[in-house]
Design a protein around this motif. Structure first.
Motif, mmCIF file in Angstrom:
data_model
loop_
_atom_site.group_PDB
_atom_site.id
_atom_site.type_symbol
_atom_site.label_atom_id
_atom_site.label_comp_id
_atom_site.label_asym_id
_atom_site.label_seq_id
_atom_site.Cartn_x
_atom_site.Cartn_y
_atom_site.Cartn_z
ATOM 1 N N LYS A 1 5.503 -3.176 10.622
ATOM 2 C CA LYS A 1 4.281 -3.273 9.820
ATOM 3 C C LYS A 1 4.452 -2.591 8.469
ATOM 4 N N LYS A 2 3.943 -1.362 8.321
ATOM 5 C CA LYS A 2 3.993 -0.721 7.006
ATOM 6 C C LYS A 2 5.435 -0.429 6.581
ATOM 7 N N CYS A 3 6.266 -0.013 7.541
ATOM 8 C CA CYS A 3 7.612 0.429 7.184
ATOM 9 C C CYS A 3 8.463 -0.748 6.699
ATOM 10 N N GLU B 1 2.834 -7.120 -0.548
ATOM 11 C CA GLU B 1 1.609 -6.444 -0.964
ATOM 12 C C GLU B 1 0.694 -6.101 0.209
ATOM 13 N N HIS B 2 -0.088 -5.033 0.010
ATOM 14 C CA HIS B 2 -1.042 -4.559 1.023
ATOM 15 C C HIS B 2 -2.343 -5.347 0.848
ATOM 16 N N MET B 3 -2.305 -6.617 1.222
ATOM 17 C CA MET B 3 -3.415 -7.522 0.912
ATOM 18 C C MET B 3 -3.830 -8.369 2.103
ATOM 19 N N PRO C 1 -7.326 -0.223 -0.037
ATOM 20 C CA PRO C 1 -6.667 0.787 0.785
ATOM 21 C C PRO C 1 -7.044 0.653 2.263
ATOM 22 N N SER C 2 -6.296 1.313 3.129
ATOM 23 C CA SER C 2 -6.555 1.271 4.563
ATOM 24 C C SER C 2 -7.995 1.695 4.841
ATOM 25 N N ALA C 3 -8.618 1.001 5.785
ATOM 26 C CA ALA C 3 -9.979 1.338 6.249
ATOM 27 C C ALA C 3 -11.023 1.197 5.142
ATOM 28 N N GLY D 1 -12.203 -2.063 4.566
ATOM 29 C CA GLY D 1 -12.894 -3.321 4.860
ATOM 30 C C GLY D 1 -12.081 -4.585 4.648
ATOM 31 N N LYS D 2 -10.733 -4.499 4.656
ATOM 32 C CA LYS D 2 -9.947 -5.724 4.501
ATOM 33 C C LYS D 2 -10.211 -6.690 5.655
ATOM 34 N N THR D 3 -10.242 -6.152 6.867
ATOM 35 C CA THR D 3 -10.442 -7.025 8.025
ATOM 36 C C THR D 3 -11.826 -7.681 7.953
ATOM 37 N N ASP E 1 -5.024 -10.046 7.438
ATOM 38 C CA ASP E 1 -5.994 -8.982 7.149
ATOM 39 C C ASP E 1 -5.353 -7.724 6.567
ATOM 40 N N ASP E 2 -4.018 -7.736 6.347
ATOM 41 C CA ASP E 2 -3.418 -6.464 5.907
ATOM 42 C C ASP E 2 -2.234 -6.610 4.960
ATOM 43 N N ILE E 3 -1.412 -7.638 5.164
ATOM 44 C CA ILE E 3 -0.173 -7.722 4.386
ATOM 45 C C ILE E 3 0.030 -9.160 3.884
HETATM 46 MN MN MN Z 1 -3.301 -1.470 5.941
#
Ligand code: MN
Ligand code: SAT
Length: 588
Positions: free
Chosen positions: A206-208, A226-228, A249-251, A253-255, A276-278
């Protein structure tokens, strides 16, 4: 399952010698083997089965109390040259990192099983896809990776005999903060994670991989990681479909945004979720930006998720989902899940995220604020029919946004690509529970990538400028802020489904149809430019939401200068020029 890739076999051998597990198990991704892993996890006590009538195939996990979020302080980019990591990443030399944490990995799996998890980020056969192999001693990791990635035989097939892969090594160790390290070696395509069992620290695809290592690769190879979130909108009147990506940013409301349901008074659009995140983005032959979601599932924040705030997310989690650090109900029903903000009656008796008896009278929260669900994307009721398209989807717009109580209006459009890149580069947000440390502190989080960029952010801004210049039809860039507050600290904008009204303005701007006024910071809608049919909002609130107060923005300048100043010679001249131009417009 047989791995035929010689480099992979040699590396696995080497890591087995280092970690000294009693047993090595290859994860083939089959339903039978996964069922066995679930049973093993239940038997060892790391997972509990939830009520099969209410939540079939669902499991509950509780992390160690000191291991509930990403630990940015213990996350390092380990490049030979410190400058390559840039001024805002933590840096360690590869020698030091390998030596220090290698000593901790040494013998760390004695008496344990090492699981070998081949996985793909992206769709098999796609040019976008990247293969990784994660070695771990945690069944929690195995079971989560099975949801979040395409794991097992498909990845071995994609890897072939001589394919490249990211080497990912994880061990739980003693879970101490002293030994905890999340180490990235982009020059070696390697990730090491020690002494954590929490999501973003240990689900290494995931992030890594998909952000830190991928952003490095993307820079070399000419694409973007991208974190999108990525969402699709269909205008029901014209039948036209659009895709938007959004960095928050995390948390933040992207989801929720990715799965939004427009209010019934504003039924013009249908929304579908691609990710929803990347987002991994490439320029297509047609000069547009094409984006894929490299993940196979959602690792979403549970608290606040309800049938009102995000029914699609909640419905996604009704089967085959892993819940981490939520409340398990005991009475009146056994084996359901609950969290704060779920908007249903709490259990009269439950077990909290720390494993203690919990009732509605308990003083502390039952679920951890960063408690999570891991759910297969294919179960999402509004998943896009194109979410696994190997080509990705074409983007019309990119959004930047964060939590800002003051300053930023509800929405504004950048003047052009470079100005949009500047908006991303100077983005701010209040910190959330997704990372350890204080919550609610405003910090600069460029493109929501501050914790996830695998190289010097000055160069990263330069890469954005270059990508925009290369694309014939780059997306339009917007900034949104759902979180503006009034004097009493109440949110002024209803958010959630009503954000569709903002997306509508954005789409109409892309089509050249909606009005706006030009301000010092960009194009801001006039109240009448927004479709507010059926929304109960007074003119004063609306004005405040769309206000651009030059004095307030002038007060932002020193912070922007200080932040961008850190990058020194790698800050692109284009970004410096944007800063100067903003200052000039504000002083006019
Ligand atoms: Mn995230
Ligand atoms: O823990 S994760 O990093 O995977 C989630 C997040 O913080 O976005």
């Amino acid at each position: 399952m047989e791995i035929k890739n010689k480099k992979a076999l040699e590396w696995i051998d080497e890591m087995v010698k280092l970690c000294e597990p009693d047993k090595v198990v290859f994860c083939d991704g089959s339903a039978e083997q996964n069922k066995q892993f679930e049973d093993d996890a239940v038997a060892e006590g790391s997972m509990e089965r939830l009520n099969p009538d209410l939540l079939p195939g669902c499991l509950l996990h509780r992390t160690d109390p000191n291991d509930v979020a990403r630990t940015e302080k213990l996350t390092f980019i380990c490049t030979k040259k410190k400058e390559d990591a840039g001024p805002i990443n933590n840096w360690m030399s590869p020698e030091e990192a390998y030596a220090e944490t290698g000593a901790n990995f040494k013998g760390s799996m004695k008496g344990k099983t090492m699981y070998v998890i081949p996985f793909i980020m992206g769709v098999k056969g796609s040019d976008f896809a990247k293969v990784g192999i994660e070695l771990t001693d945690s069944l929690y990791v195995v079971l989560n990776m099975n949801i979040m990635t395409k794991m097992g035989q498909v990845a071995v097939d994609q890897l072939g005999e001589d394919g490249e892969f990211t080497k990912c090594l994880h061990a739980r160790g003693d879970l101490s903060m002293e030994k905890r390290r999340i180490l990235h070696f982009p020059e070696d395509n390697t990730i090491w994670s020690f002494a954590s069992g929490y999501g973003g620290n240990v689900l290494l695809g995931k992030k890594c991989l998909a952000l830190r290592i991928a952003s490095w690769m993307a820079k070399q190879e000419g694409w973007m990681a991208e974190h999108m979130l990525i969402l699709g909108l269909t205008n029901k009147k014209t039948g036209k479909k659009y895709y938007i990506a959004g960095a928050f940013p995390s948390a933040c409301g992207k989801t929720n945004l990715a799965m939004l349901i427009p209010p019934k008074e504003f039924p013009d659009y249908e929304i579908e979720t691609v990710g929803d995140d990347i987002a991994w983005i490439r320029i297509g032959d047609d000069g547009r930006f094409w984006a894929v979601n490299p993940e196979n599932g959602f690792f979403g924040v549970a608290p606040g998720t309800s049938m009102k705030s995000n029914p699609n997310a909640l419905l996604t989690t009704k089967k085959n989902t892993i819940f981490t650090n939520v409340v398990k109900t005991v009475e009146p029903v056994e084996g359901n899940v609950w969290w704060e903000g779920m908007k249903v009656d709490p259990p009269t008796k439950g077990i909290d995220w720390l494993g203690r008896e919990w009732t509605p009278d308990s003083e502390e929260k039952g679920a951890h604020p960063n408690s999570r669900f891991t759910a297969p994307a294919c179960q999402c009721p509004c998943i896009s029919p194109n979410w696994e398209d190997p080509q990705g989807v074409p983007l019309s717009a990119i959004l930047f946004g964060g939590r800002r109580a003051k300053t930023a209006p509800l929405v504004f459009q950048s003047f052009d690509w470079n100005h949009g890149t500047f908006l991303g580069a100077t983005m701010c947000s209040e910190t959330t529970a997704a990372a350890t440390g204080a919550v609610g502190v405003v910090r600069r989080d460029p493109m929501a990538m501050r914790p996830f960029c695998g190289y010097d952010m000055g160069e990263y801004f330069g890469h954005w400028i270059e990508m925009g210049a290369k694309a014939k039809k780059a997306p339009k860039i917007f900034h949104v802020n759902w979180f503006k507050q009034d004097e009493n600290g109440d949110f002024m904008w209803p958010g959630y489904g009503d954000n569709a009204r903002v997306l509508d303005w954005i789409i109409r701007r892309c089509e050249g149809e909606a009005g706006a006024k030009e301000t010092a910071i960009g194009y801001v809608p006039n109240p009448e430019d927004l479709n507010l049919n059926g929304l109960d909002i007074d003119a004063k609130t609306l004005d405040a939401l769309l206000e651009v107060d030059k004095e307030v923005w002038k007060a932002e300048l020193p912070g922007m200068k200080e932040f961008l100043g850190q990058f020194g010679s790698t800050l692109p001249a284009e970004i410096q020029a944007q800063l100067d131009a903003l200052e000039e417009r504000l002083n006019k």
